[in-house]
Design a protein around this motif. Structure first.
Motif, mmCIF file in Angstrom:
data_model
loop_
_atom_site.group_PDB
_atom_site.id
_atom_site.type_symbol
_atom_site.label_atom_id
_atom_site.label_comp_id
_atom_site.label_asym_id
_atom_site.label_seq_id
_atom_site.Cartn_x
_atom_site.Cartn_y
_atom_site.Cartn_z
ATOM 1 N N TYR A 460 0.834 -1.195 0.000
ATOM 2 C CA TYR A 460 0.000 0.000 0.000
ATOM 3 C C TYR A 460 0.871 1.247 0.000
ATOM 4 C CZ TYR A 460 -4.150 -2.807 0.853
ATOM 5 O OH TYR A 460 -5.168 -3.712 0.737
ATOM 6 N N SER A 461 0.384 2.273 -0.670
ATOM 7 C CA SER A 461 1.127 3.528 -0.747
ATOM 8 C C SER A 461 1.230 4.151 0.631
ATOM 9 C CB SER A 461 0.416 4.500 -1.691
ATOM 10 O OG SER A 461 -0.898 4.761 -1.242
ATOM 11 N N SER A 462 2.375 4.687 0.908
ATOM 12 C CA SER A 462 2.595 5.309 2.212
ATOM 13 C C SER A 462 3.524 6.493 2.034
ATOM 14 C CB SER A 462 3.214 4.304 3.204
ATOM 15 O OG SER A 462 4.437 3.837 2.699
ATOM 16 N N LYS A 463 3.338 7.480 2.855
ATOM 17 C CA LYS A 463 4.205 8.656 2.827
ATOM 18 C C LYS A 463 5.440 8.389 3.682
ATOM 19 C CE LYS A 463 0.393 11.912 2.169
ATOM 20 N NZ LYS A 463 -0.294 13.110 2.710
ATOM 21 N N LYS A 464 6.548 8.903 3.227
ATOM 22 C CA LYS A 464 7.800 8.675 3.950
ATOM 23 C C LYS A 464 7.774 9.370 5.296
ATOM 24 C CE LYS A 464 10.753 8.161 -0.130
ATOM 25 N NZ LYS A 464 11.952 8.665 -0.834
ATOM 26 N N GLN A 465 8.172 8.612 6.313
ATOM 27 C CA GLN A 465 8.324 9.208 7.627
ATOM 28 C C GLN A 465 9.543 10.121 7.668
ATOM 29 O OE1 GLN A 465 6.280 8.740 10.290
ATOM 30 N NE2 GLN A 465 4.896 7.368 9.178
ATOM 31 N N SER A 466 10.562 9.734 6.912
ATOM 32 C CA SER A 466 11.810 10.488 6.891
ATOM 33 C C SER A 466 12.433 10.352 5.508
ATOM 34 C CB SER A 466 12.773 9.972 7.968
ATOM 35 O OG SER A 466 14.040 10.582 7.842
ATOM 36 N N PRO A 467 13.097 11.384 5.009
ATOM 37 C CA PRO A 467 13.741 11.266 3.685
ATOM 38 C C PRO A 467 14.802 10.187 3.626
ATOM 39 C CG PRO A 467 13.569 13.567 4.368
ATOM 40 C CD PRO A 467 13.183 12.747 5.560
ATOM 41 N N SER A 468 15.302 9.758 4.748
ATOM 42 C CA SER A 468 16.349 8.728 4.757
ATOM 43 C C SER A 468 15.798 7.310 4.665
ATOM 44 C CB SER A 468 17.191 8.870 6.025
ATOM 45 O OG SER A 468 16.389 8.702 7.176
ATOM 46 N N GLU A 469 14.482 7.146 4.704
ATOM 47 C CA GLU A 469 13.876 5.821 4.680
ATOM 48 C C GLU A 469 13.378 5.494 3.265
ATOM 49 O OE1 GLU A 469 10.760 5.750 7.511
ATOM 50 O OE2 GLU A 469 12.088 5.931 9.263
ATOM 51 N N PRO A 470 13.620 4.297 2.781
ATOM 52 C CA PRO A 470 13.102 3.904 1.463
ATOM 53 C C PRO A 470 11.611 3.603 1.540
ATOM 54 C CG PRO A 470 14.257 2.078 2.454
ATOM 55 C CD PRO A 470 14.442 3.233 3.384
ATOM 56 N N ASP A 471 10.961 3.660 0.389
ATOM 57 C CA ASP A 471 9.543 3.315 0.359
ATOM 58 C C ASP A 471 9.357 1.941 -0.290
ATOM 59 O OD1 ASP A 471 9.964 3.749 -2.286
ATOM 60 O OD2 ASP A 471 8.768 5.579 -2.424
ATOM 61 N N ALA A 472 8.089 1.514 -0.387
ATOM 62 C CA ALA A 472 7.791 0.169 -0.888
ATOM 63 C C ALA A 472 8.167 0.017 -2.353
ATOM 64 C CB ALA A 472 6.311 -0.138 -0.683
ATOM 65 N N ARG A 473 8.037 1.069 -3.153
ATOM 66 C CA ARG A 473 8.362 0.983 -4.580
ATOM 67 C C ARG A 473 9.851 0.701 -4.787
ATOM 68 N NH1 ARG A 473 6.209 6.814 -6.021
ATOM 69 N NH2 ARG A 473 7.648 7.145 -4.261
ATOM 70 N N GLU A 474 10.680 1.397 -4.039
ATOM 71 C CA GLU A 474 12.116 1.179 -4.155
ATOM 72 C C GLU A 474 12.522 -0.201 -3.656
ATOM 73 O OE1 GLU A 474 13.290 5.912 -3.431
ATOM 74 O OE2 GLU A 474 13.367 4.444 -1.787
ATOM 75 N N MET A 475 11.825 -0.690 -2.630
ATOM 76 C CA MET A 475 12.132 -2.033 -2.119
ATOM 77 C C MET A 475 11.805 -3.090 -3.170
ATOM 78 S SD MET A 475 13.038 -1.781 1.284
ATOM 79 C CE MET A 475 12.369 -3.056 2.299
ATOM 80 N N CYS A 476 10.676 -2.958 -3.851
ATOM 81 C CA CYS A 476 10.313 -3.921 -4.890
ATOM 82 C C CYS A 476 11.303 -3.873 -6.060
ATOM 83 C CB CYS A 476 8.896 -3.635 -5.387
ATOM 84 S SG CYS A 476 7.596 -4.001 -4.180
#
Length: 498
Positions: A460-476
């Motif tokens: 599911y789409s989620s907003k980054k808690q911090s700019p240093s954290e990757p999101d689900a799209r980058e993980m995939c």
């Protein structure tokens, strides 16, 4: 006086008849007893009849009790006409009398014995009934005890069974390489080739989440990659979805001419693995690799603890789930049953994954911090109809356009509660639904990130808690990039061996 005389005569006559009736009954009993002892007395009677001669007869005992014979003898004896009866008119042998009298005595003595026997049988029947009641109570208590033990033990013996199952290939740790690829992607280095078609396979209940994998698909499409979300019935059984995926993969391959890279989340990874296990001969040249993301390949304790037979309120729980899944959601109960340890063991022993395909298994641990309980996850958006909204308070102009309202539910909070439950009950790390040990596929490259990610974070789409954290799209993207590298390495090894 005449009336009193007649009453006295009638009373005397009735008493004589009653006494005669009792004597006849006693005589019949005597004869019956002699028959039982097989004694046949000889009775000789001689009666002088009116014709003036005497007749002597030998009668059987059954004739003694006859009304005509016995009564006639006594009437002939007392008759006023002077009929003479021989002194041997009725002669009973002493043996018959001695046999009849003890029979009465024996019967009288056996009456208390019969009473004792009846009392004994009644007492034994009561004891037997009491013992049967005690046995039924013991069986009932034992059944309740076994149900309680099975409920409390749960999935303790099943979690991580793949790691000690005989004949299973070992896993390799690819976390470090994955983190390197993820860092490169976040720095703008995208190396995912366009020579594959990327197929995202959703998991259980994904049909009711419109945003499932949508952000990842858009992200891949913007990079110019061919990406699809498999249109399968997420509440169908594993074998049914395996067949649908096989047909879907063949359609993509024949339409594009490119091999397919598979990435399945949760039950989607199980469905994809089943398609490769069952139909590998048809998909060998069409599938380039498979990544299982948070998939309960060995099973999940959540499904097993809910559907386990023989535990407390198992039938009631199953009826509730059948109502929800079959009646309300219009799904198949086997979709949840196929994720239990029992069904997964049966399927894996029958259909094992091919060893000549690149495999990646990814698992994570959910955060159980108190702050997660306030986290909301967007799973869909609601389209509002055209409604005029004022631009400002002072202006009379209106905005004539529709609006989208996000649909937010506390999925992350539910995952945190489930993860805490599994941690306290079994001491296992999990993403809320799948334990880390059950998500590791034998023979695969395992990714074990240290980030706290729950079961739904990857889709599911989620907003980054911090700019240093990757999101689900980058993980995939990092997972599929590593999968491509594994495929290239396998092909290089094959060429060297050839």
């Amino acid at each position: 006086m005449g009336i009193l005389t007649n009453l006295l005569r009638l009373t005397s006559y009735m008493s004589d008849r009653f006494i005669q009736f009792i004597e006849d009954l006693v005589l019949k009993d005597i004869v019956r007893c002699t028959e039982n002892f097989e004694v046949i007395p000889e009775i000789t009677s001689s009666v002088d009849c009116s014709k003036g001669y005497t007749r002597s007869t030998s009668l059987q005992p059954s004739q003694i009790g006859g009304e005509n014979h016995g009564i006639c003898e006594r009437i002939a004896f007392n008759n006023s006409k002077g009929l003479l009866a021989d002194t041997r008119s009725i002669i009973l042998h002493a043996s018959s009398i001695s046999a009849a009298v003890p029979s009465f005595v024996l019967k009288g003595l056996t009456l208390p014995v019969f009473g004792l026997q009846y009392a004994w049988s009644l007492g034994m029947s009561s004891c037997r009934y009491s013992l049967s009641c005690i046995k039924c109570a013991q069986v009932h208590v034992h059944r309740i005890k076994s149900r309680l033990v099975k409920t409390l033990r749960g999935s303790s013996d099943d979690i991580g069974w793949l790691q000690h199952a005989p004949g299973m290939p070992l896993v390799q740790d690819g976390t470090s390489r994955f983190l390197e690829l993820l860092s490169d992607i976040r720095n703008g280095e995208h190396s995912l080739p366009s020579s594959f078609v990327y197929l995202l396979i959703p998991g259980l209940f994904s049909n009711h989440g419109p945003l499932y994998f949508v952000a990842t698909k858009k992200f891949f499409s913007r990079m110019g990659l061919a990406c699809h979300i498999a249109k399968v019935h997420s509440e169908a059984s594993v074998e049914q979805n395996a067949l649908e995926l096989k047909l879907y993969i063949e359609e993509i391959y024949w339409g594009s001419g490119k091999p397919v890279m598979l990435l399945g989340h949760s039950k989607g990874g199980i469905d994809a693995a089943a398609a490769l296990s069952i139909y590998w001969s048809d998909l060998k040249d069409k599938v380039a690799g498979l990544a299982l993301v948070q998939s309960p390949y060995g099973g999940t304790p959540i499904a097993s603890d809910i559907l386990r037979e023989g535990q407390i309120v198992d039938k009631e729980t199953r009826r509730i789930l059948e109502l929800i899944i079959c009646k309300i959601i219009k799904g198949d109960m086997r979709a949840l049953e196929d994720l239990t340890y029992e069904k997964r063991k049966e399927f894996i022993m029958k259909h094992q994954l091919p060893l000549d395909i690149p495999l990646i298994s990814f698992h994570s641990e959910a955060s159980i911090a108190p702050g997660v309980l306030a986290t909301m996850t967007q799973i869909a958006h609601a389209e509002l109809p055209w409604f005029p909204l004022p631009k400002s308070v002072e202006s009379d102009s209106f905005v004539e356009s529709g609006h989208q309202v996000p649909v937010m539910i506390p999925i992350s909070a539910a995952m945190a509660v489930c993860a805490l439950h599994l941690r306290l009950r079994y001491g296992e790390k999990s993403d809320g639904l799948v334990t880390c040990r059950d998500a590791e596929v034998p023979g695969s490259v395992v990714i074990r990130p240290k980030m706290k990610l729950d079961h739904v974070w990857m889709v599911y789409s989620s907003k980054k808690q911090s700019p240093s954290e990757p999101d689900a799209r980058e993980m995939c993207e990092a997972l599929l990039t590593l999968l491509v590298e594994l495929g290239n390495s396998i092909r290089e090894v094959d060429q060297v061996l050839l």
